[in-house]
Design a protein around this motif. Structure first.
Motif, mmCIF file in Angstrom:
data_model
loop_
_atom_site.group_PDB
_atom_site.id
_atom_site.type_symbol
_atom_site.label_atom_id
_atom_site.label_comp_id
_atom_site.label_asym_id
_atom_site.label_seq_id
_atom_site.Cartn_x
_atom_site.Cartn_y
_atom_site.Cartn_z
ATOM 1 N N GLY A 1 0.695 -1.119 0.033
ATOM 2 C CA GLY A 1 -0.032 0.074 0.060
ATOM 3 C C GLY A 1 1.044 1.259 -0.092
ATOM 4 O O GLY A 1 1.719 1.377 -0.699
ATOM 5 N N ASP A 2 0.587 2.251 1.009
ATOM 6 C CA ASP A 2 1.392 3.398 0.840
ATOM 7 C C ASP A 2 2.454 3.107 1.966
ATOM 8 O O ASP A 2 3.255 4.106 2.352
ATOM 9 N N LYS A 3 2.836 2.009 2.556
ATOM 10 C CA LYS A 3 3.804 1.665 3.261
ATOM 11 C C LYS A 3 5.061 1.260 2.705
ATOM 12 O O LYS A 3 4.999 0.452 1.909
ATOM 13 N N THR A 4 6.339 1.427 3.272
ATOM 14 C CA THR A 4 7.675 0.945 3.038
ATOM 15 C C THR A 4 8.112 -0.114 3.853
ATOM 16 O O THR A 4 8.401 0.529 4.853
ATOM 17 N N LEU A 5 8.213 -1.508 3.411
ATOM 18 C CA LEU A 5 8.686 -2.131 4.827
ATOM 19 C C LEU A 5 10.078 -2.671 4.413
ATOM 20 O O LEU A 5 10.318 -3.249 3.547
ATOM 21 N N GLU B 1 18.302 0.375 23.973
ATOM 22 C CA GLU B 1 18.797 1.403 24.471
ATOM 23 C C GLU B 1 18.983 2.366 23.024
ATOM 24 O O GLU B 1 18.828 3.393 23.095
ATOM 25 N N LEU B 2 19.753 1.616 22.449
ATOM 26 C CA LEU B 2 20.151 2.448 20.726
ATOM 27 C C LEU B 2 18.968 2.777 20.061
ATOM 28 O O LEU B 2 18.593 3.799 19.609
ATOM 29 N N ALA B 3 17.662 1.949 20.059
ATOM 30 C CA ALA B 3 16.402 2.088 19.593
ATOM 31 C C ALA B 3 16.072 3.301 19.911
ATOM 32 O O ALA B 3 15.288 4.211 19.173
ATOM 33 N N LYS B 4 15.884 3.339 21.309
ATOM 34 C CA LYS B 4 15.268 4.505 22.192
ATOM 35 C C LYS B 4 15.760 5.685 21.761
ATOM 36 O O LYS B 4 15.157 6.814 21.748
ATOM 37 N N SER B 5 17.096 5.798 21.569
ATOM 38 C CA SER B 5 17.902 6.887 21.234
ATOM 39 C C SER B 5 17.581 7.555 19.756
ATOM 40 O O SER B 5 18.169 8.747 19.716
ATOM 41 N N LEU B 6 17.238 6.605 18.944
ATOM 42 C CA LEU B 6 16.960 7.244 17.805
ATOM 43 C C LEU B 6 15.427 7.653 17.525
ATOM 44 O O LEU B 6 14.607 7.349 18.276
ATOM 45 N N SER B 7 15.152 8.282 16.258
ATOM 46 C CA SER B 7 14.017 8.772 16.229
ATOM 47 C C SER B 7 12.855 7.713 15.408
ATOM 48 O O SER B 7 12.212 8.130 14.274
ATOM 49 N N PHE B 8 12.360 6.746 16.365
ATOM 50 C CA PHE B 8 11.409 5.940 15.906
ATOM 51 C C PHE B 8 10.298 6.254 16.591
ATOM 52 O O PHE B 8 10.216 6.515 17.699
ATOM 53 N N ASP B 9 8.919 6.303 15.998
ATOM 54 C CA ASP B 9 7.978 6.501 16.332
ATOM 55 C C ASP B 9 7.173 5.544 17.263
ATOM 56 O O ASP B 9 6.566 5.716 18.195
ATOM 57 N N GLU B 10 7.416 4.436 17.085
ATOM 58 C CA GLU B 10 7.160 2.930 17.644
ATOM 59 C C GLU B 10 8.174 1.923 17.806
ATOM 60 O O GLU B 10 8.709 1.542 16.831
ATOM 61 N N ILE B 11 8.290 1.350 18.903
ATOM 62 C CA ILE B 11 9.391 0.037 19.109
ATOM 63 C C ILE B 11 8.780 -1.090 19.414
ATOM 64 O O ILE B 11 8.083 -0.732 20.636
ATOM 65 N N ILE B 12 8.444 -1.983 18.810
ATOM 66 C CA ILE B 12 7.903 -3.334 19.155
ATOM 67 C C ILE B 12 9.172 -4.420 19.241
ATOM 68 O O ILE B 12 9.797 -4.423 18.167
ATOM 69 N N THR B 13 9.044 -5.253 20.204
ATOM 70 C CA THR B 13 10.192 -6.327 20.366
ATOM 71 C C THR B 13 9.306 -7.744 20.467
ATOM 72 O O THR B 13 8.067 -7.891 20.735
ATOM 73 N N VAL B 14 9.858 -8.628 19.827
ATOM 74 C CA VAL B 14 9.339 -9.898 19.932
ATOM 75 C C VAL B 14 10.711 -10.911 20.403
ATOM 76 O O VAL B 14 11.787 -10.957 19.975
ATOM 77 N N GLY B 15 10.184 -11.770 21.321
ATOM 78 C CA GLY B 15 10.928 -12.664 21.703
ATOM 79 C C GLY B 15 11.268 -12.598 23.276
ATOM 80 O O GLY B 15 11.253 -11.617 23.877
ATOM 81 N N HIS C 1 0.639 2.588 11.801
ATOM 82 C CA HIS C 1 0.204 3.844 10.941
ATOM 83 C C HIS C 1 1.478 4.391 10.312
ATOM 84 O O HIS C 1 1.411 5.327 9.427
ATOM 85 N N SER C 2 2.714 3.907 10.694
ATOM 86 C CA SER C 2 4.137 4.642 10.281
ATOM 87 C C SER C 2 4.101 4.413 8.778
ATOM 88 O O SER C 2 3.643 3.359 8.194
ATOM 89 N N GLN C 3 4.782 5.166 8.089
ATOM 90 C CA GLN C 3 4.908 5.262 6.721
ATOM 91 C C GLN C 3 5.998 3.976 6.152
ATOM 92 O O GLN C 3 6.032 3.186 5.210
ATOM 93 N N ASN C 4 7.116 3.895 7.368
ATOM 94 C CA ASN C 4 8.043 2.899 7.073
ATOM 95 C C ASN C 4 8.113 2.076 8.216
ATOM 96 O O ASN C 4 7.999 2.295 9.348
ATOM 97 N N ILE C 5 8.360 0.771 7.936
ATOM 98 C CA ILE C 5 8.299 -0.394 8.975
ATOM 99 C C ILE C 5 9.673 -1.101 8.860
ATOM 100 O O ILE C 5 9.700 -1.906 7.833
ATOM 101 N N LEU C 6 10.556 -1.546 9.978
ATOM 102 C CA LEU C 6 11.414 -2.448 9.775
ATOM 103 C C LEU C 6 11.155 -3.413 10.634
ATOM 104 O O LEU C 6 10.557 -3.506 11.640
ATOM 105 N N LEU C 7 11.541 -4.833 10.021
ATOM 106 C CA LEU C 7 11.317 -6.099 10.716
ATOM 107 C C LEU C 7 12.483 -6.831 10.603
ATOM 108 O O LEU C 7 13.061 -7.018 9.626
ATOM 109 N N LYS C 8 13.061 -7.077 11.792
ATOM 110 C CA LYS C 8 14.461 -7.495 11.787
ATOM 111 C C LYS C 8 14.843 -8.332 13.107
ATOM 112 O O LYS C 8 14.276 -8.100 14.247
ATOM 113 N N ALA C 9 15.134 -9.678 12.841
ATOM 114 C CA ALA C 9 15.247 -10.799 13.845
ATOM 115 C C ALA C 9 16.078 -11.623 13.548
ATOM 116 O O ALA C 9 16.466 -11.929 12.340
ATOM 117 N N SER C 10 16.419 -12.698 14.456
ATOM 118 C CA SER C 10 17.250 -13.841 13.821
ATOM 119 C C SER C 10 16.384 -15.014 13.146
ATOM 120 O O SER C 10 14.940 -14.538 13.556
#
Length: 424
Positions: free
Chosen positions: A306-310, A359-373, A402-411
């Motif tokens: 859609g209008d999102k970049t993943l 802590e690095l993630a919190k220091s950057l300009s992300f609108d939302e941080i979701i963790t899994v595991g 609702h963010s325009q950009n979403i990163l999914l990163k994990a083992s």
């Protein structure tokens, strides 16, 4: 069964496989057995399905009249057959290892070299003590080059894989915080990965060196057979540019824009381009290879929904790759949400490393941080944290990001890509 005698049969085969489901006419099937399954029971069925020969390590299933041969160890016989085949080959073989970026770099190198040469390469992630022999045995008379990926999670593994592949050229992408549990820390990682350098130097073969990496420079200091890139005074020097979140490379004022994201992939492009130029490939052909290569392997893969970049980067994760992924994603224009999953095989350092990444993630300009595991959940006590990917999926069915950009990163073990279809 004697290797030299069996080799004559191998030369008649279509391919070698360890997967009974993929047997086709004229294949050789190596019947590997585990604790709960004896693949030798499939030997007769494999022959009925058109196999040329079957190797078993259970004497009860030997039937030489049907080309079902018994050996003490199917694994050792596979490895020895690969070594024997390698000894008959005169083509250049390029070996590749490192903590991050091995597979992407391998695929770009293959794309570049294939512009001029018939190049075989490691399929998928077959980069271990079974995968490397299978790759060597997949090299046919028509192939002019081969690129062999080598993975390792403990010391002496790369050393052993080199005895099978016997590379003429080698490149280590980087030395990072991967498989710390098996290697025994970062110094163990450096020592283990550098076994590729040790083999190449002791056999007077070529080393590709990123001269911006001080460890690579130190480990190859004083060695003459190098293909250096990275600095302005290196044999090969490239400039970087970005466009629409993708990274590109400039050589002699000619631009080549990839479909890859991240500065870390610029280095991968440089290594592949350096090898291409070394082997006499015109940069305009290299440009074509870079621009046509499309990642489809859940590694720095950009997906439009859609209008999102993943950004789908769920095949592997460790502290080093997670850090550069977060920093790269932070530069994306627009609103940003990250969904990060556990980094596995970190041993005693796990809690510390997960805390530092959070802590690095919190220091950057992300609108939302979701963790899994469970590892992230232990340290993400006040944030949005899920124990499993299924828990995340349950959340996504009721909640839109609702963010325009979403990163999914994990083992790989987190299987975070399963959540992709549930992102609205």
């Amino acid at each position: 069964m004697n290797i030299k005698d069996f080799y004559a049969l191998y030369l008649q085969a279509n391919k070698v496989t360890i997967d009974s489901r993929k047997i086709e006419k004229n294949d050789i099937f190596f019947a590997f057995s585990g604790e709960n399954f004896n693949a030798a029971t499939l030997a007769e069925t494999a022959m009925d399905n058109g196999a040329l020969a079957v190797i078993v390590e259970d004497k009860n299933f030997e039937n030489t009249a049907r080309n079902i041969f018994y050996v003490k160890s199917t694994l050792e016989f596979l490895q020895d057959l690969a070594k024997h085949h390698r000894a008959q080959l005169s083509i250049p073989i390029i070996a590749l290892t490192g903590s991050n970026g091995k597979t992407t770099t391998k695929e770009i190198i293959h794309a570049v070299l294939s512009q001029k040469y018939n190049t075989q390469y490691t399929f998928g992630n077959l980069n271990n003590h079974i995968g490397v022999p299978l790759t060597i045995l997949s090299i046919k008379p028509e192939h002019e080059m081969a690129v062999v990926e080598m993975g390792a999670n403990h010391q002496k593994e790369i050393e052993f894989l080199c005895t099978i592949a016997q590379p003429n050229f080698g490149y280590i992408t980087n030395f990072g915080k991967a498989h710390l549990e098996g290697f025994g820390g970062v110094e163990g990682v450096i020592k283990g990965k550098s076994e590729l350098y040790d083999y190449l130097k002791s056999n007077n073969q070529f080393v590709v060196v990123n001269e911006n990496d001080p460890i690579q420079v130190e480990k190859t200091e004083g060695y003459d057979l190098v293909i250096p890139f990275g600095r302005r005074d290196s044999e090969f020097y490239f400039e970087k540019f970005t466009e629409n979140n993708c990274v590109g490379i400039i050589y002699n004022e000619v631009e080549a824009l990839s479909k890859l994201t991240g500065d870390y992939n610029f280095t991968n492009l440089c290594a592949a381009t350096s090898l291409g130029l070394y082997f006499g490939i015109d940069f305009h052909l290299i440009k074509k290879a870079i621009e046509e290569y499309t990642p489809t392997n859940m590694r720095s893969q950009i997906v439009k929904k859609g209008d999102k970049t993943l950004v789908l980067d769920t095949y592997n994760a460790n502290p080093s790759s997670m850090k550069v992924s977060l920093e790269n994603f932070n530069d994306f224009i627009g609103t940003k949400t990250i969904i990060i999953g556990d980094m596995l095989e970190l041993g005693e350092e796990s809690a510390t490393e997960h805390s530092q990444i959070l802590e690095l993630a919190k220091s950057l300009s992300f609108d939302e941080i979701i963790t899994v595991g469970p590892h992230f959940k232990e340290v993400n006590v006040s944030g949005v944290a899920f124990l499993t990917t299924q828990d995340l999926i349950n959340y996504l069915t009721e909640n839109e990001i609702h963010s325009q950009n979403i990163l999914l990163k994990a083992s790989r073990g987190i299987a975070l890509e399963k959540a992709l279809e549930f992102i609205k």
